[in-house]
Scaffold this motif. Structure first.
Motif, PDB file in Angstrom:
ATOM      1  N   ALA A  21       4.311   7.246 -14.118  1.00 43.46           N
ATOM      2  CA  ALA A  21       4.002   8.170 -15.208  1.00 43.46           C
ATOM      3  C   ALA A  21       4.278   7.538 -16.564  1.00 43.46           C
ATOM      4  O   ALA A  21       3.494   7.684 -17.518  1.00 43.46           O
ATOM      5  N   LEU A  22       5.408   6.805 -16.681  1.00 41.68           N
ATOM      6  CA  LEU A  22       5.729   6.135 -17.941  1.00 41.68           C
ATOM      7  C   LEU A  22       4.701   5.062 -18.270  1.00 41.68           C
ATOM      8  O   LEU A  22       4.307   4.881 -19.425  1.00 41.68           O
ATOM      9  N   ARG A  23       4.254   4.351 -17.255  1.00 46.35           N
ATOM     10  CA  ARG A  23       3.234   3.317 -17.477  1.00 46.35           C
ATOM     11  C   ARG A  23       1.935   3.949 -17.948  1.00 46.35           C
ATOM     12  O   ARG A  23       1.294   3.451 -18.900  1.00 46.35           O
ATOM     13  N   ALA A  24       1.525   5.035 -17.290  1.00 43.97           N
ATOM     14  CA  ALA A  24       0.284   5.701 -17.696  1.00 43.97           C
ATOM     15  C   ALA A  24       0.391   6.222 -19.123  1.00 43.97           C
ATOM     16  O   ALA A  24      -0.563   6.132 -19.917  1.00 43.97           O
ATOM     17  N   ASP A  49       0.829  -1.207   0.000  1.00 45.17           N
ATOM     18  CA  ASP A  49       0.000   0.000   0.000  1.00 45.17           C
ATOM     19  C   ASP A  49       0.867   1.262   0.000  1.00 45.17           C
ATOM     20  O   ASP A  49       0.560   2.243  -0.702  1.00 45.17           O
ATOM     21  N   ALA A  50       1.943   1.250   0.789  1.00 42.47           N
ATOM     22  CA  ALA A  50       2.837   2.413   0.828  1.00 42.47           C
ATOM     23  C   ALA A  50       3.518   2.627  -0.516  1.00 42.47           C
ATOM     24  O   ALA A  50       3.705   3.766  -0.962  1.00 42.47           O
ATOM     25  N   VAL A  51       3.883   1.533  -1.180  1.00 43.93           N
ATOM     26  CA  VAL A  51       4.531   1.644  -2.499  1.00 43.93           C
ATOM     27  C   VAL A  51       3.560   2.231  -3.526  1.00 43.93           C
ATOM     28  O   VAL A  51       3.908   3.138  -4.298  1.00 43.93           O
ATOM     29  N   LEU A  52       2.320   1.727  -3.529  1.00 46.70           N
ATOM     30  CA  LEU A  52       1.336   2.235  -4.487  1.00 46.70           C
ATOM     31  C   LEU A  52       0.996   3.700  -4.217  1.00 46.70           C
ATOM     32  O   LEU A  52       0.840   4.496  -5.146  1.00 46.70           O
ATOM     33  N   ALA A  53       0.889   4.039  -2.922  1.00 48.39           N
ATOM     34  CA  ALA A  53       0.604   5.432  -2.581  1.00 48.39           C
ATOM     35  C   ALA A  53       1.729   6.346  -3.042  1.00 48.39           C
ATOM     36  O   ALA A  53       1.487   7.445  -3.578  1.00 48.39           O
ATOM     37  N   ALA A  54       2.973   5.905  -2.855  1.00 46.43           N
ATOM     38  CA  ALA A  54       4.112   6.720  -3.299  1.00 46.43           C
ATOM     39  C   ALA A  54       4.126   6.847  -4.818  1.00 46.43           C
ATOM     40  O   ALA A  54       4.397   7.923  -5.366  1.00 46.43           O
ATOM     41  N   VAL A 113      10.979   7.093  -3.985  1.00 46.08           N
ATOM     42  CA  VAL A 113       9.654   7.628  -4.297  1.00 46.08           C
ATOM     43  C   VAL A 113       9.665   8.289  -5.674  1.00 46.08           C
ATOM     44  O   VAL A 113       8.740   8.101  -6.484  1.00 46.08           O
ATOM     45  N   ALA A 114      10.702   9.052  -5.962  1.00 39.27           N
ATOM     46  CA  ALA A 114      10.810   9.706  -7.268  1.00 39.27           C
ATOM     47  C   ALA A 114      10.846   8.687  -8.396  1.00 39.27           C
ATOM     48  O   ALA A 114      10.205   8.876  -9.450  1.00 39.27           O
ATOM     49  N   ALA A 115      11.593   7.596  -8.203  1.00 39.99           N
ATOM     50  CA  ALA A 115      11.677   6.556  -9.233  1.00 39.99           C
ATOM     51  C   ALA A 115      10.328   5.879  -9.434  1.00 39.99           C
ATOM     52  O   ALA A 115       9.934   5.577 -10.569  1.00 39.99           O
ATOM     53  N   LEU A 116       9.591   5.629  -8.342  1.00 42.90           N
ATOM     54  CA  LEU A 116       8.274   5.003  -8.460  1.00 42.90           C
ATOM     55  C   LEU A 116       7.307   5.909  -9.223  1.00 42.90           C
ATOM     56  O   LEU A 116       6.528   5.439 -10.071  1.00 42.90           O
ATOM     57  N   HIS A 135       1.586   6.835  -6.855  1.00 42.07           N
ATOM     58  CA  HIS A 135       0.465   7.638  -7.340  1.00 42.07           C
ATOM     59  C   HIS A 135       0.470   9.048  -6.772  1.00 42.07           C
ATOM     60  O   HIS A 135      -0.500   9.797  -6.949  1.00 42.07           O
ATOM     61  N   GLY A 136       1.553   9.412  -6.071  1.00 39.01           N
ATOM     62  CA  GLY A 136       1.649  10.760  -5.534  1.00 39.01           C
ATOM     63  C   GLY A 136       0.801  11.001  -4.314  1.00 39.01           C
ATOM     64  O   GLY A 136       0.539  12.163  -3.953  1.00 39.01           O
ATOM     65  N   GLU A 137       0.363   9.927  -3.652  1.00 41.27           N
ATOM     66  CA  GLU A 137      -0.504  10.072  -2.486  1.00 41.27           C
ATOM     67  C   GLU A 137       0.240   9.868  -1.174  1.00 41.27           C
ATOM     68  O   GLU A 137      -0.368   9.882  -0.105  1.00 41.27           O
ATOM     69  N   GLY A 138       1.518   9.656  -1.230  1.00 43.17           N
ATOM     70  CA  GLY A 138       2.302   9.433  -0.027  1.00 43.17           C
ATOM     71  C   GLY A 138       3.777   9.428  -0.359  1.00 43.17           C
ATOM     72  O   GLY A 138       4.182   9.479  -1.528  1.00 43.17           O
ATOM     73  N   GLY A 139       4.598   9.377   0.696  1.00 42.08           N
ATOM     74  CA  GLY A 139       6.036   9.341   0.495  1.00 42.08           C
ATOM     75  C   GLY A 139       6.629  10.722   0.333  1.00 42.08           C
ATOM     76  O   GLY A 139       5.933  11.697   0.021  1.00 42.08           O
TER      77      GLY A 139
END
Length: 381
Positions: free
Chosen positions: A368-371, A342-347, A360-363, A349-353
């Motif tokens: 963004a590249l995936r989207a 959950d923390a990884v997904l939040a980071a 966090v920047a790499a995630l 999607h810009g919702e945490g981290g």
């Protein structure tokens, strides 16, 4: 006036209480000690193994029985292969050792220069003493080879002896000692499966440590005693039943195992953090037992499935908690302080981290590249 309790006696009493009333400690063997070295950050395994808890029964009581262990077919195949390698007084095995780790100019292991002492004795203590005597006699006979078939060694673990039985130990003409591990997995084109070789190296490192303790007790002899930090691994060649051997450097595994054994001597610190009355007796109610196990932090990784009886229980709890460790140690190391999915997904999607955190920047960049890639596919449709 009662006798004062020494630290060792107090620790043994504390560990006995953790096992439960009248529960004898389950002795540690080389596989268990090697598994400890493979996962040095797991407090749960360190405490349970240090206390001598039967983890297989514990897993059954928790409703997550273990599938850990070799099949009877694999054991039978391994025994047949080992008997073949050791035939004729270990002549073929000694030739393989001489080829792989024998120093230049050392005499070949011909029958006249080979000794294979009888190591039989009553009980593990008797066999350990007989092995030590054979090693002493070999150290005092320079210029000859000595083949020890299934010697018994004792390794001090948290103040108690763990009795270990390597497949073989060879004493070279120069007085040095080499551990030999015989495994039934194949060596194809001179190389075996890296994960299996690593497990064998960790197990052999435990034997090397035990031999070093024996060598320390033999100091003062005229002959120099040296335990080699390269072991000889013998496996079936390709898909045949013929033996092939390779020398494996176990210095890294030795260092890790030494640290883990030193950590076992401080398991009282782990036990001190437990709630009063905590016990791991398999006869306890399941809910109470599960609470006791969860009170000790675990460090689960997929590799535990091949090395620990509690792996299924720990995997289930790690999945329920969304821990990223279930995805493997390499990924866990890459994610830094992000310990849950959950923390990884939040980071991402810009919702945490913390945006300044490189992870966090790499995630976020990857998200963004995936989207962008997905939106491009939608436009092409």
């Amino acid at each position: 006036m009662p006798r004062p309790t020494t630290p060792v006696t107090g620790l043994r009493h504390q560990l006995a209480e953790l096992r439960g009333p009248d529960r004898p400690p389950r002795p540690l063997d080389a596989r268990a000690l090697a598994a400890l070295a493979a996962n040095p950050g797991c407090n749960r395994r360190a405490l349970l193994d240090g206390a001598g808890v039967d983890k297989a029964r514990l897993a059954d009581a928790l409703g997550a029985p273990s599938a850990f262990g070799q099949s009877q077919f694999a054991l039978a195949r391994g025994n047949v292969f080992e008997a073949r390698v050791k035939a004729d007084g270990g002549a073929q095995l000694l030739r393989l050792v001489h080829e792989r780790v024998g120093p230049a100019g050392a005499p070949e292991p011909v029958a006249e220069l080979v000794s294979a002492p009888d190591l039989s004795a009553a009980g593990p203590q008797g066999r350990t003493a007989r092995t030590a005597l054979a090693l002493r006699e070999a150290a005092q006979s320079p210029g000859t080879w000595t083949f020890l078939d299934h010697p018994m060694l004792a390794l001090d673990v948290a103040g108690s002896p763990a009795f270990l039985e390597p497949d073989a130990v060879v004493v070279h003409p120069d007085g040095s000692w080499t551990v030999v591990e015989i495994k039934s997995f194949p060596m194809i084109d001179g190389a075996a499966d890296a994960a299996k070789v690593g497990a064998a190296a960790r197990q052999a490192a435990v034997y090397v440590l035990a031999l070093e303790q024996v060598a320390q007790r033999l100091t003062g002899l005229d002959a120099e005693v040296r335990v080699r930090d390269r072991i000889v691994l013998v496996c079936p060649k390709d898909f045949s039943n013929l033996p092939a051997a390779s020398a494996v450097d176990v210095r890294k595994q030795l260092a890790v195992t030494r640290r883990q054994l030193a950590r076992l001597t401080r398991i009282e610190d782990i036990a001190a953090a437990l709630p009063p009355g905590t016990a791991f007796d398999p006869e306890l109610p399941a809910a109470e037992l599960a609470a006791a196990v969860e009170a000790v932090p675990a460090t689960y990784a997929p590799e535990c499935l091949a090395a620990c009886e509690l792996a299924f229980h720990c995997r289930e709890r790690s999945r329920a908690a969304g821990a990223v460790t279930v995805l493997g140690r390499p990924l866990r190391a890459e994610l830094g302080g992000l310990t849950t999915v959950d923390a990884v997904l939040a980071a991402a999607h810009g919702e945490g981290g913390d945006p300044a955190d490189p992870t966090v920047a790499a995630l976020r960049r990857a998200a963004a590249l995936r989207a962008e890639a997905l939106s491009g596919k939608e436009r092409q449709r």
